[in-house]
Design a protein around this motif. Structure first.
Motif, PDB file in Angstrom:
ATOM      1  N   ILE A  21       0.837  -1.203   0.000  1.00 49.34           N
ATOM      2  CA  ILE A  21       0.000   0.000   0.000  1.00 49.34           C
ATOM      3  C   ILE A  21       0.872   1.254   0.000  1.00 49.34           C
ATOM      4  CG2 ILE A  21      -1.641   1.337   1.393  1.00 49.34           C
ATOM      5  CD1 ILE A  21      -2.772  -1.399   2.308  1.00 49.34           C
ATOM      6  N   PHE A  22       1.913   1.199   0.799  1.00 47.65           N
ATOM      7  CA  PHE A  22       2.874   2.285   0.921  1.00 47.65           C
ATOM      8  C   PHE A  22       3.513   2.608  -0.430  1.00 47.65           C
ATOM      9  CE2 PHE A  22       6.821   3.903   3.012  1.00 47.65           C
ATOM     10  CZ  PHE A  22       6.190   4.810   3.834  1.00 47.65           C
ATOM     11  N   GLN A  23       3.943   1.551  -1.118  1.00 48.42           N
ATOM     12  CA  GLN A  23       4.582   1.742  -2.422  1.00 48.42           C
ATOM     13  C   GLN A  23       3.601   2.368  -3.406  1.00 48.42           C
ATOM     14  OE1 GLN A  23       5.725  -2.365  -3.008  1.00 48.42           O
ATOM     15  NE2 GLN A  23       7.892  -1.849  -2.903  1.00 48.42           N
ATOM     16  N   VAL A  24       2.353   1.887  -3.350  1.00 49.31           N
ATOM     17  CA  VAL A  24       1.357   2.398  -4.283  1.00 49.31           C
ATOM     18  C   VAL A  24       1.098   3.878  -4.021  1.00 49.31           C
ATOM     19  CG1 VAL A  24      -1.045   2.244  -4.994  1.00 49.31           C
ATOM     20  CG2 VAL A  24       0.305   0.179  -4.698  1.00 49.31           C
ATOM     21  N   ILE A  25       1.071   4.244  -2.733  1.00 54.02           N
ATOM     22  CA  ILE A  25       0.856   5.666  -2.426  1.00 54.02           C
ATOM     23  C   ILE A  25       2.017   6.504  -2.946  1.00 54.02           C
ATOM     24  CG2 ILE A  25       0.693   7.356  -0.549  1.00 54.02           C
ATOM     25  CD1 ILE A  25      -0.751   5.201   1.065  1.00 54.02           C
ATOM     26  N   LEU A  26       3.232   5.991  -2.744  1.00 53.11           N
ATOM     27  CA  LEU A  26       4.411   6.744  -3.163  1.00 53.11           C
ATOM     28  C   LEU A  26       4.503   6.818  -4.677  1.00 53.11           C
ATOM     29  CD1 LEU A  26       7.228   5.533  -0.753  1.00 53.11           C
ATOM     30  CD2 LEU A  26       5.769   7.545  -0.609  1.00 53.11           C
ATOM     31  N   ASN A  27       4.095   5.783  -5.337  1.00 58.74           N
ATOM     32  CA  ASN A  27       4.354   5.694  -6.762  1.00 58.74           C
ATOM     33  C   ASN A  27       3.217   4.944  -7.466  1.00 58.74           C
ATOM     34  OD1 ASN A  27       5.712   5.938  -9.116  1.00 58.74           O
ATOM     35  ND2 ASN A  27       7.645   5.090  -8.334  1.00 58.74           N
ATOM     36  N   PRO A  28       2.067   5.588  -7.575  1.00 65.67           N
ATOM     37  CA  PRO A  28       0.866   4.870  -8.037  1.00 65.67           C
ATOM     38  C   PRO A  28       0.974   4.334  -9.461  1.00 65.67           C
ATOM     39  CG  PRO A  28       0.391   7.185  -7.495  1.00 65.67           C
ATOM     40  CD  PRO A  28       1.843   6.996  -7.303  1.00 65.67           C
ATOM     41  N   VAL A  29       1.868   4.890 -10.240  1.00 64.03           N
ATOM     42  CA  VAL A  29       1.956   4.463 -11.639  1.00 64.03           C
ATOM     43  C   VAL A  29       2.327   2.985 -11.745  1.00 64.03           C
ATOM     44  CG1 VAL A  29       2.974   5.000 -13.870  1.00 64.03           C
ATOM     45  CG2 VAL A  29       2.738   6.793 -12.140  1.00 64.03           C
ATOM     46  N   HIS A  30       3.179   2.549 -10.815  1.00 63.22           N
ATOM     47  CA  HIS A  30       3.690   1.176 -10.921  1.00 63.22           C
ATOM     48  C   HIS A  30       2.863   0.153 -10.153  1.00 63.22           C
ATOM     49  CE1 HIS A  30       7.166   2.627 -12.978  1.00 63.22           C
ATOM     50  NE2 HIS A  30       7.468   3.460 -12.007  1.00 63.22           N
ATOM     51  N   ILE A  31       1.594   0.469  -9.941  1.00 61.12           N
ATOM     52  CA  ILE A  31       0.776  -0.407  -9.103  1.00 61.12           C
ATOM     53  C   ILE A  31       0.796  -1.856  -9.547  1.00 61.12           C
ATOM     54  CG2 ILE A  31      -1.316   0.246 -10.392  1.00 61.12           C
ATOM     55  CD1 ILE A  31      -2.784  -0.164  -7.631  1.00 61.12           C
ATOM     56  N   LEU A  32       0.790  -2.090 -10.857  1.00 62.02           N
ATOM     57  CA  LEU A  32       0.737  -3.467 -11.340  1.00 62.02           C
ATOM     58  C   LEU A  32       2.011  -4.230 -10.977  1.00 62.02           C
ATOM     59  CD1 LEU A  32      -1.194  -5.296 -12.842  1.00 62.02           C
ATOM     60  CD2 LEU A  32       0.107  -4.818 -14.927  1.00 62.02           C
ATOM     61  N   ASP A  33       3.162  -3.563 -11.198  1.00 61.45           N
ATOM     62  CA  ASP A  33       4.437  -4.195 -10.834  1.00 61.45           C
ATOM     63  C   ASP A  33       4.469  -4.539  -9.354  1.00 61.45           C
ATOM     64  OD1 ASP A  33       5.284  -3.899 -13.356  1.00 61.45           O
ATOM     65  OD2 ASP A  33       6.418  -2.041 -12.993  1.00 61.45           O
ATOM     66  N   TYR A  34       4.051  -3.558  -8.538  1.00 59.48           N
ATOM     67  CA  TYR A  34       4.073  -3.779  -7.098  1.00 59.48           C
ATOM     68  C   TYR A  34       3.165  -4.939  -6.722  1.00 59.48           C
ATOM     69  CZ  TYR A  34       6.424   0.698  -6.623  1.00 59.48           C
ATOM     70  OH  TYR A  34       7.308   1.716  -6.710  1.00 59.48           O
ATOM     71  N   PHE A  35       2.001  -4.973  -7.391  1.00 59.28           N
ATOM     72  CA  PHE A  35       1.052  -6.023  -7.065  1.00 59.28           C
ATOM     73  C   PHE A  35       1.629  -7.395  -7.397  1.00 59.28           C
ATOM     74  CE2 PHE A  35      -2.696  -8.695  -7.862  1.00 59.28           C
ATOM     75  CZ  PHE A  35      -3.282  -8.577  -6.620  1.00 59.28           C
ATOM     76  N   ILE A  36       2.275  -7.488  -8.552  1.00 58.26           N
ATOM     77  CA  ILE A  36       2.874  -8.776  -8.937  1.00 58.26           C
ATOM     78  C   ILE A  36       3.963  -9.160  -7.944  1.00 58.26           C
ATOM     79  CG2 ILE A  36       4.237  -9.954 -10.708  1.00 58.26           C
ATOM     80  CD1 ILE A  36       2.609  -8.273 -12.751  1.00 58.26           C
ATOM     81  N   ASP A  37       4.819  -8.176  -7.614  1.00 57.30           N
ATOM     82  CA  ASP A  37       5.869  -8.435  -6.610  1.00 57.30           C
ATOM     83  C   ASP A  37       5.257  -8.928  -5.308  1.00 57.30           C
ATOM     84  OD1 ASP A  37       7.899  -7.782  -8.197  1.00 57.30           O
ATOM     85  OD2 ASP A  37       8.278  -5.774  -7.356  1.00 57.30           O
ATOM     86  N   TYR A  38       4.182  -8.236  -4.941  1.00 54.59           N
ATOM     87  CA  TYR A  38       3.505  -8.535  -3.671  1.00 54.59           C
ATOM     88  C   TYR A  38       3.031  -9.980  -3.646  1.00 54.59           C
ATOM     89  CZ  TYR A  38      -0.546  -8.255  -0.465  1.00 54.59           C
ATOM     90  OH  TYR A  38      -1.464  -8.464   0.514  1.00 54.59           O
TER      91      TYR A  38
END
Lengths: 337, 119
Positions: free
Chosen positions: A102-119
């Protein structure tokens, strides 16, 4: 007879080093005795050896008989505790990774998909295997080095019908799930405070990305603040563990809670009166970041809020600690009259 | 029918487990090695596999009910087991307990037989 040696080896390799030689010698003379009886003093044929070894059974079964008792990675004495720790650890890790996500998405919402996959991927590649692995490893070590001492733990020792827990009274009862959630919550705060001090403040954004943080905490005294926070949080975890064990308000739980809270209160008062833990330049930094303009109405409001906030947070903390004791007293003695 | 056999087998296993220990202890007031004990017990109607008795003897030794000694004088070295003082005490008490169980069980089974009438 090579086959006999192979059989004996197959049995003894499954036994503790210290017993191997003696068991091997004994099996030797046993097999010879059995051969002698089966062949009635005649020639020892391969078939006769097979017969004897078949009679003795699978080496694994025989070795099991020799070891006596069952072998456990984690025995029944530790199992309940193991499952409890594992549950907490898993929930904490899932919550932690979710928080980071959630933190990453707030900081950098553009990469939400990458973060989600990593997650998602991290659950299967790192976090869950690591947690299960280390927890199991730790418990297995305890089991291994206890060398059967754990089996002597008499689960019935000191038990008396008077220790039977009361049938849950909805007022006094503490739900285990509540304790688990609280522990996870404390763990998350601890992790957050320990590893991301620089994010603990007011965030400013520039074109959708985080551009700076005005910290709440005086960086010079951050370590003292951290120490205080960790002590209070650790006490919190201890209290929740106790609640998990007792499952309801009792006098002993009340005593522990009271002692821990009084210590916490003393700490809070000490820090409040002797240390400057809040960022003394908070207002100036806000101005520098362009959030408020000095001298404006907004500035005055924010300053007031900041001053009140830093004062009341201590007061609320103290009230919370005191209230926990009071509500504990009420719940413990409720229904006794 | 095979179902009944399965049950019988399991129950008999449980029954035997305890009796073998008492049986073995009862024969060890003089030193004996494992296989001779297997033979003696068999002669007296107690079937026991060497694969069960040998580990049992070691366990009893570890618990201090038996002591052991290797006899290397003969052509084939053998490990001889003998009751320890604790073992003797345990055996004599077990003996009494066993007699109690037998008489109680006899009473139970006989009474049961009477109530069920003939058959």
């Amino acid at each position: 007879m090579e086959k006999i040696e192979r059989y004996i080896y197959a049995v003894t390799k499954r036994l503790p080093e210290s017993q191997r030689q003696d068991v091997a010698d004994e099996l030797h003379s046993l097999i010879q005795d059995m051969l002698e009886e089966n062949t009635q003093g005649g020639a020892v044929t391969d078939e006769a050896v097979n017969q004897v070894l078949l009679q003795l059974g699978h080496p694994r079964t025989l070795a099991q008989e020799y070891r006596g008792g069952k072998k456990y990675l984690i025995g029944p004495e530790l199992y309940d505790l193991y499952m409890f720790v594992l549950k907490i650890a898993l929930i904490s890790v899932v919550a932690l990774f979710t928080a980071v996500f959630i933190f990453q998405v707030i900081l950098n919402p553009v990469h939400i998909l990458d973060y989600f996959i990593d997650y998602i991927v991290s659950f299967f590649t790192t976090s869950i295997p690591v947690v299960i692995g280390w927890t199991t490893f730790g418990f297995a070590l305890v089991e291994y080095f206890s060398q059967g001492q754990l089996e002597k733990v008499d689960l019935n020792k000191g038990w008396h019908p008077s220790n039977l827990p009361a049938i849950p009274d909805s007022n006094k009862q503490i739900k285990r799930s509540e304790s688990v959630v609280s522990i996870v919550f404390y763990v998350l705060i601890i992790v957050f405070l320990s590893f991301s001090s620089e994010y603990f403040g007011v965030w400013t954004f520039h074109e959708g990305e985080l551009s700076g943080v005005v910290p709440f905490i005086n960086e010079a005294s951050y370590s003292s603040f951290l120490l205080l926070a960790l002590i209070i949080l650790a006490f919190g975890i201890v209290k929740e563990c106790l609640k998990y064990i007792y499952e309801r308000w009792t006098k002993s739980l009340l005593t522990y809670t009271t002692v821990l809270n009084l210590i916490s209160i003393a700490f809070v008062l000490f820090v409040m009166t002797t240390m400057e833990i809040w960022n003394p330049n908070f207002m100036q930094e806000l101005v520098q970041q362009g959030i408020v303009n000095e001298g404006s109405n907004g500035y005055e409001t924010v300053r007031l809020i900041w001053e009140q906030f830093t004062f009341w947070i201590f007061v609320l903390l103290l009230i919370g600690l005191v209230w926990e004791i009071i509500s504990g007293v009420i719940k413990t003695f409720q229904g006794k009259k | 029918m095979s179902n009944a056999n399965e049950h019988i087998e399991k129950l008999m296993q449980e029954l035997r487990r305890g009796t073998i220990t008492i049986g073995a202890l009862s024969q060890l007031d003089e030193p004996r090695y494992g296989y001779s004990l297997v033979t003696t017990l068999k002669e007296k109607g107690i079937q026991v596999e060497p694969g069960t008795l040998y580990p049992l003897l070691r366990r009893l030794e570890k618990q201090g009910l038996l002591k052991s000694q290797w006899d290397t004088n003969e052509a084939r070295p053998r490990k001889y087991y003998l009751l320890s003082d604790t073992g003797k005490e345990v055996l004599s008490q077990l003996h009494d307990e066993w007699l109690n169980i037998v008489s109680s069980m006899n009473r139970l089974l006989n009474e049961g037989g009477k109530k069920d009438g003939e058959d």
